[in-house]
Design an enzyme around this catalytic site. Structure first.
Site, PDB file in Angstrom:
ATOM      1  N   LYS A  46       0.821  -1.162   0.053  1.00 40.05           N
ATOM      2  CA  LYS A  46       0.006  -0.076  -0.027  1.00 40.05           C
ATOM      3  C   LYS A  46       0.962   1.095   0.118  1.00 40.05           C
ATOM      4  O   LYS A  46       1.974   1.167   0.676  1.00 40.05           O
ATOM      5  CB  LYS A  46      -0.793   0.092   1.274  1.00 40.05           C
ATOM      6  CG  LYS A  46      -1.996   1.001   1.339  1.00 40.05           C
ATOM      7  CD  LYS A  46      -2.614   0.941   2.551  1.00 40.05           C
ATOM      8  CE  LYS A  46      -3.741   1.951   2.662  1.00 40.05           C
ATOM      9  NZ  LYS A  46      -4.681   1.757   3.826  1.00 40.05           N
ATOM     10  N   SER A  48      -9.723   1.820   2.761  1.00 38.15           N
ATOM     11  CA  SER A  48      -8.844   2.737   2.073  1.00 38.15           C
ATOM     12  C   SER A  48      -7.734   2.028   1.396  1.00 38.15           C
ATOM     13  O   SER A  48      -6.965   2.432   0.473  1.00 38.15           O
ATOM     14  CB  SER A  48      -8.097   3.799   3.064  1.00 38.15           C
ATOM     15  OG  SER A  48      -7.291   2.966   3.747  1.00 38.15           O
ATOM     16  N   SER A  62     -10.079  -0.483   7.098  1.00 40.52           N
ATOM     17  CA  SER A  62      -9.478  -0.340   5.609  1.00 40.52           C
ATOM     18  C   SER A  62      -8.677  -1.866   4.995  1.00 40.52           C
ATOM     19  O   SER A  62      -8.276  -1.924   4.120  1.00 40.52           O
ATOM     20  CB  SER A  62      -8.535   0.880   5.610  1.00 40.52           C
ATOM     21  OG  SER A  62      -9.280   1.955   5.512  1.00 40.52           O
TER      22      SER A  62
END
Ligand code: GLN
Length: 483
Positions: free
Chosen positions: A76, A151, A175
């Site tokens: 990420k 997210s 997330s």
């Protein structure tokens, strides 16, 4: 080759069926071909990937055999990667090349994992739809008109589309678990302090926790093994021994006490999801688990408390982005105040600005007691609810989300509607507990997740339950059409 899980890749590499270089080349070509449809990557690191793959093949040729040695993953884009853009999904950090590796990145690299790139995400990890990224929305491989969740939507969409077997992600209020639910993956948010936050760009420091996103619990065990452990660079990292997660997957579920909170099945839950959750409960009962109804009476206060605490911490964490030390700087500032105002006004997107304002307000003199302090008191009540529940049960089970993935744009003009979708996930962050989401079926062709929560440091228990469930169900093996 792209259908293989991390466990299958480890076996294939050990049996010399293919090399890590071959696998890496195959996946990079697949990303080039398919990612334009879903937009799951912000940066690709082809050269790094090929050199790591070559090094992993050499280490295997010299007799090494660790599970992650030669396994392709992605990070990420809020994990700092030395010399590589680390954008946090924001224009503010579009030009930021981290000067060092996050602990998670360094640990996985040392274990021999191959980094294919950095995945798309909501700006500064704020969001539940991956629509707030400066690099554009991510699409859900199960239906390109729907969001993948957020997210960590880029990590989730990439794994779901079989562009790679697993990726790192972070979870501040859901997330990891919510995108896992929306894309038919297994995702684990570890206990707060289990995985180092050093080099993980902070959103809300007391809630943020890194963890794995993969297709199976077996693969989450492999990736978590490479991520977890004490880190003296992170003052909130906890010095607890890390168990062998893969070795713990085969425990029997006979007599396992599963608590099902009655508050979970309230009006806001899609009845079709409720039915799938009940099916998963029946499945676990067949494996020997015993079901008990429990209560989490303060759950209803969790969303308001979270949406004070997380923005408060964010407003403080994001104050460092001032256009001076690093990140975006506006053109031709007239004076210092203009430099601050325009750099932050132009560098941050609207959701990030909203949260900074809410957070600064909640922390301001005169309002601190009314908002921030009260939210902290609720946080303690939420934690106490869990502590009493875990006196009676071994895990808590329920839906991961009240609804399946919504259409792109459906909630963009109504932030509160999106905040309400976090109702089942944020309590684990407020309490610091580990939580896992795993595939439980489909509604209108869109995946649904079931969430399991456990006491502190019982990640192994979550993975064991999820693995036994996955040995007896096949939801997690379903592949989105076109991928
Ligand atoms: N949806 C939540 C938020 O926007 C959670 C995000 C996260 O876990 N990073 O704050």
């Amino acid at each position: 080759m792209h259908h293989m899980t991390l466990a299958e890749i480890a076996r294939g590499l050990a049996d010399k069926k293919f090399s890590s270089v071959e696998l890496t080349q195959t996946l990079l070509a697949r990303i080039a071909q398919l990612d334009p449809q879903i937009n799951s990557f912000i940066s690709l690191t082809q050269d790094l990937a090929l050199s790591q793959a070559k090094a992993a093949d050499e280490r295997r040729a010299n007799g090494e055999s660790a599970a992650l040695l030669g396994a392709p993953i992605a990070h990420k884009d809020l994990f700092c990667t030395q010399g590589i853009r680390t954008s946090c999904g924001s224009k503010m950090l579009d030009n930021f090349k981290a000067p060092y590796d996050a602990t998670v990145v360094a640990k996985l690299a040392a274990a021999g994992a191959v980094t294919l790139g950095k995945t798309n995400m909501d700006e500064f990890a704020m969001g539940s739809a991956n629509e707030s990224s400066w690099y554009g929305a991510v699409k859900n491989p199960w239906n390109l008109e729907h969001v993948p969740g957020g997210s960590s939507g880029g990590s989730a969409a990439a794994v779901a589309a079989r562009l790679l077997p697993a990726a790192t992600a972070t979870d501040t209020g859901g997330s990891i678990r919510q995108p896992a639910a929306f894309t038919n993956l297994t995702g684990l948010k570890p206990t707060y302090g289990r995985v180092s936050r050093w080099g993980m760009i902070a959103y809300a420091s007391s809630l943020d926790q890194g963890g794995p996103l993969a297709r199976t619990a077996e693969d989450c065990a492999i990736l978590l093994q490479g991520m977890a452990g004490f880190d003296p660079n992170d003052s909130t990292s906890i010095d607890e021994p890390v168990p062998d997660y893969s070795a713990g997957l085969n425990g029997s579920l006979q007599g396992l006490r599963i608590g099902v909170p009655k508050e979970y099945f309230s009006a806001g839950l899609d009845p079709r999801i409720a039915e799938l959750i009940h099916n998963s409960i029946k499945e676990l009962e067949k494996l020997g688990a015993v079901i008990k109804e429990i209560s989490l009476p303060n759950m209803q206060h969790a969303i308001p408390a979270y949406y004070v605490i997380a923005p408060a911490e964010a407003s403080s964490n994001l104050s460092r982005f001032d256009g001076v030390r690093f990140g975006y700087r506006c053109e031709n500032p007239e004076n210092l105040e203009d430099l601050y105002k325009r750099s932050r006004g132009e560098g941050f997107g609207s959701e990030v600005q909203r949260r900074i304002m809410v957070g600064a307000y909640a922390l301001s003199a005169g309002y601190y007691d009314a908002y921030y302090l009260k939210a902290q008191k609720i946080r303690r009540l939420v934690k106490n609810d869990f502590m009493s529940a875990f006196n009676e049960v071994d895990i808590i089970l329920g839906p991961t989300t009240p609804n399946p993935a919504w259409k792109l744009g459906a909630k963009s003009s109504d932030p509160v509607a999106a905040y309400l979708e976090d109702v089942y996930t944020i309590t684990a962050n407020l309490a610091g507990l580990p939580g896992l989401s795993m595939p439980a079926g489909f509604v209108d062709g869109l995946p649904v997740g079931v969430q399991l929560l456990a006491p502190y440091f019982q990640e192994g228990r979550l993975l064991n339950v999820a693995h036994q469930y996955q040995l007896n169900t096949d939801w997690h093996t379903r592949t989105p059409t076109g991928f």
